[in-house]
Enzyme design. Structure first.
Site, mmCIF file in Angstrom:
data_model
loop_
_atom_site.group_PDB
_atom_site.id
_atom_site.type_symbol
_atom_site.label_atom_id
_atom_site.label_comp_id
_atom_site.label_asym_id
_atom_site.label_seq_id
_atom_site.Cartn_x
_atom_site.Cartn_y
_atom_site.Cartn_z
ATOM 1 C CG ASP A 165 -1.975 0.959 0.969
ATOM 2 O OD1 ASP A 165 -2.929 0.569 1.900
ATOM 3 O OD2 ASP A 165 -1.818 1.823 -0.307
HETATM 4 C C1 GLC Z 1 -4.488 4.235 -0.685
HETATM 5 C C2 GLC Z 1 -5.261 2.879 0.456
HETATM 6 C C3 GLC Z 1 -5.707 2.100 -0.891
HETATM 7 C C4 GLC Z 1 -5.225 2.430 -2.187
HETATM 8 C C5 GLC Z 1 -3.581 3.042 -2.276
HETATM 9 C C6 GLC Z 1 -3.399 3.672 -3.861
HETATM 10 O O1 GLC Z 1 -4.230 4.874 0.786
HETATM 11 O O2 GLC Z 1 -4.680 2.608 1.543
HETATM 12 O O3 GLC Z 1 -6.911 0.578 -0.246
HETATM 13 O O4 GLC Z 1 -5.541 1.479 -3.199
HETATM 14 O O5 GLC Z 1 -3.521 3.967 -0.947
HETATM 15 O O6 GLC Z 1 -4.374 4.761 -3.926
#
Ligand code: GLC
Length: 754
Positions: A299
């Site tokens: 993430d």
């Molecule tokens: C965010 C979220 C994740 C998302 C990623 C890209 O922090 O936790 O669910 O897919 O970043 O946007």
């Protein structure tokens, strides 16, 4: 499905159906995901390409940048174009138009040395352009066909924008409505969530990843992110391995068993080690046990966060920990980009490891057909690919099927023709709020407001609107205007709830009550003495203990998406009979949290003491244990009656499928859909077992007076759990089984596994 009653034939039938059913049920048997993504031809191509790549270029394939302007976390990527040109960025997320994709892809395949195409990802979680209800609403439809349609539409529109990867499905079970991201998931139950996540993966990926309308799925956030302590986002997760495996793992596993190509690591730690550096989770469980053969992306900056977590002293160590755990791609953190080379050159990371991790990314660029044609997802005319009538129809159907009728006293709903309707409150005529969180490419201008939808259905001459306040701020004279309108109307629709910015990521709350202003508005409007229907715009369970006393009816609309207005009118007019069922418990108050249906019995359950004195039992001094509205609950404009539950094989052997049937009748005056639910209880186990567990559901349509027999197959897998010795399997013993319309179902029978 009809059953015969002659024992011999039934048992033969049981064997046949359970075998066939297990193959075609759509719910993936606990298979070995390693059967996916082993194409030898692609393997050879990857190996040949790797042999030509420099270390920097390999590290580039392990790097994911955010497109300009996309902030879904703390930080932005740098000069994307330069890194692509140098082959040091192989993946991008957050482009919103096909022009953006073409521009960046051209740099990759025309200006870089090896011309390796880019993967383009995006958070398409409840629609891309055509926005569907927030995911907790989608789950409340319990409608697997509609769910597959929603995911298919998402893939159609996202791929038309040049995207080939979505960061979805979100598989996080959660029992805590203080956590804003319950909005993105499938509720509190693993069995239901597993069906939904598997269906979404199949609909996103289709049967051919090279097709220009299929996209790679991404199972997130592995694992147990929804168990953040105190419902506070990014907070510590700590639980037994048994609870992790029995409750939190199944939806991730079902999605991976369905063929999910990628997995995203969660921000949280588990058992003291952040997931992004957790070899037990990412190697033992994900790779060895489940057989996952895709690639793992972190993430947003999760590798960098190993430092504040306190298990890495600097970025070099963070990179080492993540690569040792088998993380393939670093999302936006640039840790791999700037530190992996040093680790390889110092011998701390082998080139073999880099090749393996890089190869797992490259193979999906082959599977997606990007090497054959890097612009294969860029050929559709976007203007004709978005908002197609059938997509909007799907969004409208999903929105109306997701709405949950919690209360309907005094026949407040449906609204009869010709009634003068007062639509009041902060969500009466808003577009953006209808789309909910994570609707990044959605367009409010394309959204039908509640007001517009009701006017179209009931006539402008019958629908009058007063916004009267913001979700948590007054508008001058707003209440007076609202009360006046209420007094002039026959029925009052009060749009209450939380702003969409109060749900989703980084949106944890310490109260799940409506803003006091809104409850005051409700009390004020009550003075008009007319029927009051609350339209609840929310993406999480709320404490409605006061509202249930003050209102006649409560309809949870969630954030219903692009077709909000039409879907609401369909339900309020009775054109569609509401059928949604809660997938997450609504507590009486925040003090009950965590409160969920599949809880344990404890050694002192209420009722345990024979005397009327229940003092020394597991309860509260001033609040009952039961929630306000339980899992699986939702009303209809008609009524359904359950009868004649039968277990075809009440004494079964281990390995047998238990066949349970029952009848459900529409005993009301209007047709409607009902979600029939089957629950079991394993009375005695080598470990304590939940008082109820959902092990079957079916959504059926019944005309007034119509009755249908519904049959469920309870497989050995359904009865299996992590036993005292931590092996997974079933146990002999007695079971209770119920069929009904929510988790408090009373129609009961029994069976035994010998
Ligand atoms: C965010 C979220 C994740 C998302 C990623 C890209 O922090 O936790 O669910 O897919 O970043 O946007």
């Amino acid at each position: 499905m009809k059953c015969t009653h002659k024992t011999g034939i039934v048992l033969l039938w049981v064997f046949f159906v359970s075998h066939v059913f297990a193959q075609i049920s759509g719910f993936p048997a606990k298979g070995d995901a390693s059967k996916y993504y082993n194409d030898p031809v692609i393997k050879e191509k990857v190996e040949k390409l790797l042999s030509r790549m420099t270390l920097e270029e390999k590290i580039g394939q392990l790097t994911l940048f955010a497109a300009k302007g996309i902030i879904t976390g703390p930080g932005e990527s740098g000069n994307i174009e330069e890194f692509i040109r140098k082959g040091q960025c192989g993946n991008i997320f957050g482009t919103k138009t096909v022009e953006d994709v073409i521009r960046l892809q051209k740099i990759a395949v025309e200006e870089s040395r090896l011309k390796i195409p880019l993967l383009f990802g995006f958070d398409v979680i409840h629609g891309f352009k055509t926005i569907f209800p927030v995911n907790i609403g989608i789950s409340a439809s319990w409608d697997m066909e509609e769910i597959e349609r929603f995911a298919h539409v998402s893939a159609e529109e996202a791929s038309a924008a040049g995207l080939n990867w979505t960061f979805s499905p979100m598989c996080d079970i959660s029992r805590d409505p203080r956590w804003g991201r319950v909005s993105e998931g499938c509720g509190e139950d693993s069995y239901l969530a597993s069906h939904i996540t598997a269906a979404m993966v199949k609909a996103y990926q289709g049967n051919d990843l090279k097709a220009d309308n299929t996209i790679l799925a991404c199972v997130k956030h592995f694992i147990a992110y929804g168990a953040a302590e105190a419902g506070r986002d990014y907070n510590t997760v700590d639980m037994s391995e048994r609870v992790l495996r029995d409750i939190y793992l199944p939806p991730y596993r079902a999605a991976i068993d369905a063929g999910a190509a990628t997995v995203m690591t969660a921000f949280n730690e588990y058992d003291g080690i952040p997931v992004t550096a957790n070899r037990f989770l990412l190697k033992k469980i994900l790779r060895e046990e489940i057989g996952f053969n895709g690639f793992v992306v972190t993430d947003f900056t999760a590798i960098n966060e190993l430092i504040p977590h306190g298990i890495a002293g600097d970025s070099l160590q963070a990179a080492q920990l993540a690569i040792d755990a088998g993380v393939n791609v670093d999302m936006v953190g640039n840790v791999y980009l700037f530190y992996l080379k040093q680790l390889v050159n110092s011998g701390k990371v082998s080139m073999e490891t880099i090749d393996k991790l890089c190869g797992e990314v490259l193979k999906f660029k082959y599977y997606s057909g990007l090497f054959d044609d890097p612009f294969r997802y860029c050929k559709k005319q976007q203007s004709t690919c978005y908002y197609k009538d059938e997509y909007l129809e799907s969004a409208r159907n999903m929105a109306k099927k997701s709405m949950v009728l919690l209360q309907n006293n005094n026949g407040a709903l449906p609204i009869a023709k010709g009634q003068k309707i007062a639509l009041i409150g902060p969500f009466a005529d808003t577009t953006r709020e209808m789309l909910g969180s994570w609707a990044i490419a959605g367009e409010p201008s394309k959204t039908t407001t509640f007001f517009k939808g009701l006017q179209m259905r009931f006539g402008k001459e019958n629908v009058f609107m007063e916004q009267c306040c913001k979700p948590d701020a007054e508008i001058e004279n707003g209440f007076d205007k609202a009360l006046k309108l209420a007094e002039q109307s026959d029925v009052i629709l009060l749009t209450l709830g939380l702003p969409q910015s109060w749900s989703g990521e980084a949106a944890s709350l310490t109260s799940i009550r409506l803003p006091e202003l809104q409850t005051s508005l409700l009390r004020e409007i009550k003075k008009a003495g007319k029927p009051i229907v609350i339209l609840l715009v929310t993406a999480r369970p709320l404490d409605l203990s006061q509202e249930t006393e003050l209102a006649d009816a409560i309809l949870v609309t969630w954030n219903p998406g692009t077709k909000a207005g039409e879907a609401l009118a369909d339900v309020l007019s009775g054109d569609y009979n509401p059928s949604g069922k809660l997938t997450m418990t609504f507590p009486r108050n925040i003090g009950q949290i965590p409160v969920y249906y599949n809880h344990k019995n404890t050694g002192r359950p209420v009722g345990f003491q024979s005397s009327s004195n229940q003092k020394y039992t597991s309860c509260y001094l001033f609040t009952p244990n039961e929630p306000l509205f339980p899992f699986g609950y939702g009303l209809s404009y008609t009524t359904f009656e359950y009868s004649d539950i039968k277990v075809k094989n009440p004494v079964a052997e281990e390995g047998d499928t238990v066949v349970v049937s029952g009848y459900v009748k529409n005993t009301g005056k209007v047709a409607g859909e009902e979600v029939i639910q089957l629950y079991i209880r394993d009375l005695i186990g080598s470990v304590t077992r939940p008082v109820r567990e959902l092990k079957g559901f079916r959504k059926i349509f019944l005309q007034p007076g119509e009755s249908k027999e519904v049959t469920f197959l309870i497989t050995p897998d359904d009865l299996s759990f992590y036993r005292a010795d931590m092996t997974f399997g079933q146990e002999t013993g007695e079971y209770h089984v119920w069929i009904g319309g929510n988790s408090n179902a009373t129609l009961q029978s029994e069976f035994e596994i010998k």
